[in-house]
Design a protein around this motif. Structure first.
Motif, short mmCIF file in Angstrom:
data_model
loop_
_atom_site.label_atom_id
_atom_site.label_comp_id
_atom_site.label_asym_id
_atom_site.label_seq_id
_atom_site.Cartn_x
_atom_site.Cartn_y
_atom_site.Cartn_z
N ALA A 239 21.76 -9.79 16.47
CA ALA A 239 21.79 -11.00 17.28
C ALA A 239 23.18 -11.61 17.08
O ALA A 239 23.89 -11.23 16.13
CB ALA A 239 20.69 -11.96 16.81
N PRO A 240 23.57 -12.58 17.93
CA PRO A 240 24.90 -13.17 17.75
C PRO A 240 25.06 -13.78 16.34
O PRO A 240 24.17 -14.47 15.86
CB PRO A 240 24.94 -14.26 18.83
N LEU A 241 26.19 -13.48 15.72
CA LEU A 241 26.47 -14.01 14.38
C LEU A 241 26.85 -15.48 14.48
O LEU A 241 27.69 -15.85 15.31
CB LEU A 241 27.63 -13.23 13.76
N VAL A 242 26.23 -16.31 13.66
CA VAL A 242 26.64 -17.72 13.57
C VAL A 242 27.39 -17.84 12.25
O VAL A 242 26.79 -17.67 11.18
CB VAL A 242 25.41 -18.66 13.61
N PRO A 243 28.70 -18.04 12.31
CA PRO A 243 29.50 -17.93 11.09
C PRO A 243 29.36 -19.14 10.17
O PRO A 243 30.31 -19.85 9.89
CB PRO A 243 30.93 -17.79 11.62
N GLU A 244 28.16 -19.39 9.74
CA GLU A 244 27.89 -20.47 8.80
C GLU A 244 26.60 -20.11 8.08
O GLU A 244 25.76 -19.43 8.65
CB GLU A 244 27.71 -21.78 9.56
N SER A 245 26.47 -20.58 6.84
CA SER A 245 25.31 -20.13 6.08
C SER A 245 24.43 -21.32 5.72
O SER A 245 24.85 -22.20 4.97
CB SER A 245 25.84 -19.42 4.84
N PHE A 246 23.24 -21.37 6.31
CA PHE A 246 22.31 -22.47 6.04
C PHE A 246 21.25 -22.02 5.06
O PHE A 246 20.85 -20.85 5.07
CB PHE A 246 21.66 -22.95 7.33
N HIS A 247 20.77 -22.96 4.28
CA HIS A 247 19.72 -22.64 3.33
C HIS A 247 18.45 -22.24 4.09
O HIS A 247 18.13 -22.80 5.11
CB HIS A 247 19.44 -23.86 2.44
N GLY A 248 17.73 -21.26 3.56
CA GLY A 248 16.41 -20.93 4.10
C GLY A 248 16.39 -19.95 5.25
O GLY A 248 15.32 -19.67 5.81
N THR A 249 17.54 -19.38 5.62
CA THR A 249 17.52 -18.43 6.75
C THR A 249 16.73 -17.17 6.37
O THR A 249 16.08 -16.57 7.22
CB THR A 249 18.94 -18.03 7.21
N GLY A 250 16.79 -16.79 5.09
CA GLY A 250 16.01 -15.61 4.65
C GLY A 250 14.53 -15.89 4.78
O GLY A 250 13.75 -15.01 5.21
N ASP A 251 14.10 -17.10 4.41
CA ASP A 251 12.68 -17.46 4.52
C ASP A 251 12.26 -17.47 6.00
O ASP A 251 11.14 -17.05 6.34
CB ASP A 251 12.42 -18.86 3.92
N LEU A 252 13.16 -17.96 6.85
CA LEU A 252 12.84 -18.01 8.29
C LEU A 252 12.70 -16.59 8.84
O LEU A 252 11.74 -16.28 9.56
CB LEU A 252 13.95 -18.77 9.03
N PHE A 253 13.63 -15.73 8.47
CA PHE A 253 13.57 -14.33 8.94
C PHE A 253 12.26 -13.67 8.51
O PHE A 253 11.53 -13.09 9.32
CB PHE A 253 14.78 -13.54 8.40
N ALA A 254 11.95 -13.77 7.22
CA ALA A 254 10.77 -13.06 6.70
C ALA A 254 9.48 -13.66 7.27
O ALA A 254 8.49 -12.93 7.47
CB ALA A 254 10.77 -13.10 5.17
N SER A 255 9.47 -14.96 7.53
CA SER A 255 8.26 -15.60 8.10
C SER A 255 8.01 -15.12 9.51
O SER A 255 6.87 -14.78 9.88
CB SER A 255 8.40 -17.13 8.10
N VAL A 256 9.07 -15.08 10.34
CA VAL A 256 8.90 -14.60 11.72
C VAL A 256 8.50 -13.12 11.70
O VAL A 256 7.61 -12.69 12.43
CB VAL A 256 10.19 -14.81 12.55
N LEU A 257 9.14 -12.36 10.82
CA LEU A 257 8.80 -10.93 10.70
C LEU A 257 7.32 -10.77 10.37
O LEU A 257 6.60 -9.97 10.99
CB LEU A 257 9.67 -10.29 9.61
N THR A 258 6.84 -11.54 9.40
CA THR A 258 5.43 -11.44 8.98
C THR A 258 4.50 -11.80 10.14
O THR A 258 3.54 -11.09 10.42
CB THR A 258 5.17 -12.37 7.78
N GLY A 259 4.82 -12.91 10.82
CA GLY A 259 3.98 -13.33 11.95
C GLY A 259 3.91 -12.24 13.01
O GLY A 259 2.84 -11.93 13.54
N ALA A 260 5.07 -11.66 13.32
CA ALA A 260 5.12 -10.64 14.37
C ALA A 260 4.39 -9.36 13.92
O ALA A 260 3.70 -8.71 14.71
CB ALA A 260 6.56 -10.33 14.73
N LEU A 261 4.51 -9.01 12.64
CA LEU A 261 3.81 -7.80 12.16
C LEU A 261 2.30 -7.96 12.28
O LEU A 261 1.61 -7.05 12.74
CB LEU A 261 4.19 -7.50 10.70
N VAL A 262 1.79 -9.14 11.86
CA VAL A 262 0.33 -9.30 11.94
C VAL A 262 -0.15 -9.51 13.38
O VAL A 262 -1.33 -9.36 13.66
CB VAL A 262 -0.24 -10.41 11.01
#
Ligand code: PXL
Length: 287
Positions: free
Chosen positions: A210-233
């Motif tokens: 996806a387009p890179l946003v050149p800044e690092s915010f807290h919690g992006t890993g949690d957001l990624f894994a949560s969406v991944l989990t929702g989509a898997l189930v």
């Protein structure tokens, strides 16, 4: 079709979006029931704030597992994240063993650090225990730092800018193909970010970006894994789920950057949650 149900074992941090304040709304928006097992209550997450409070809830984890088992509760996934002690990881392993059954996916986000450094609370013992918890997973979602820690390698040597390297790390993380891997922080071109996905069902590695946003915010890993989990189930394949997660993280990061939200407050995802619901509606579950 019954609403999929996920047992979510994460901390609850009151301010600074991460863990359950991301997991729960994201799963709900995706049409998935979130059953939280809060491992601790903190006033804030531990990155970027000094002096956070910490109420340990580890003692609740065994009784919660026993009660749910006695009630005959079943789950479509067990999804785990940040851990603050080895004891929590032992109780998490018990919960996984209790509820694991065909049709229940175990997703372990081995939250340990970012940008080459372990989080302040992530002691060598905790990292070692995470290395023992991760083999219980059907899917692991490490970032580059966590991949290096799990593989016992130097961060600098785990480069994620070439397909061949990413394939190699994914295969190593898959424990000889026994578990699926969504390795985040992959950037094959200067303006994209995404993930390399080893799917144990197919034995293939696929790349999503996806387009890179050149800044690092807290919690992006949690957001990624949560969406991944929702989509898997909700019946998506690993690559489809990772694609959706990478796109959503990118959209939220872009919005957060524009809004000028302080990094420690995390990704400003709430105004975009409806998009996840819409994606699930447009493309209903295939399982
Ligand atoms: O986003 C990972 C995370 C989750 N929970 C807590 C944290 C962190 C990272 O610092 O401190 C409490």
């Amino acid at each position: 079709m019954p609403t999929p149900r996920v047992a979510a074992i994460h901390d609850l941090s009151g301010f600074g979006r991460c863990s359950l304040t991301i997991v729960s709304p994201v799963l709900s928006a995706m049409g998935v029931q979130c059953c939280p097992v809060p491992t601790a209550y903190l006033s804030t997450h531990t990155g970027g704030f000094a002096g956070n409070t910490f109420l340990d809830l580890t003692d609740q984890m065994g009784p919660v597992t026993a009660h749910w088992r006695a009630e005959g509760v079943t789950f479509d996934a067990v999804y785990t994240g940040f851990m603050s002690s080895c004891e929590q990881m032992a109780r998490t392993a018990d919960l996984i063993q209790t509820f694991r059954r065909p049709g229940c996916q175990v997703i372990v986000d081995p939250v340990m650090g970012d940008h080459g450094r372990p989080y302040r609370t992530c002691t060598p013992d905790i990292c070692r225990a995470m290395g023992e918890l991760a083999p219980l997973a059907d899917v692991v979602t490490p970032n580059r730092t966590e991949a290096a820690l799990l593989l016992g390698m130097d961060y600098e040597d785990v480069r994620l800018d070439r397909e061949a390297n990413c394939r190699r790390w994914c295969e190593a993380l898959s424990l000889e193909g026994r578990r699926s891997v969504a390795l985040t922080g992959v950037s094959l071109t200067a303006d994209t970010a995404g993930a390399a996905c080893f799917d144990r069902e197919t034995g293939q590695v696929e790349f999503v970006s996806a387009p890179l946003v050149p800044e690092s915010f807290h919690g992006t890993g949690d957001l990624f894994a949560s969406v991944l989990t929702g989509a898997l189930v909700r019946g998506r394949s690993l690559a489809e789920a990772a694609e959706l997660a990478a796109a959503f993280v990118s959209q939220c990061a872009s919005r957060t950057k524009e809004a000028g939200t302080p990094h420690r407050e995390g990704v400003d995802f709430e105004p975009l949650l409806w998009r996840l619901g819409q994606q699930m509606e447009e493309n209903p579950c295939r399982s």
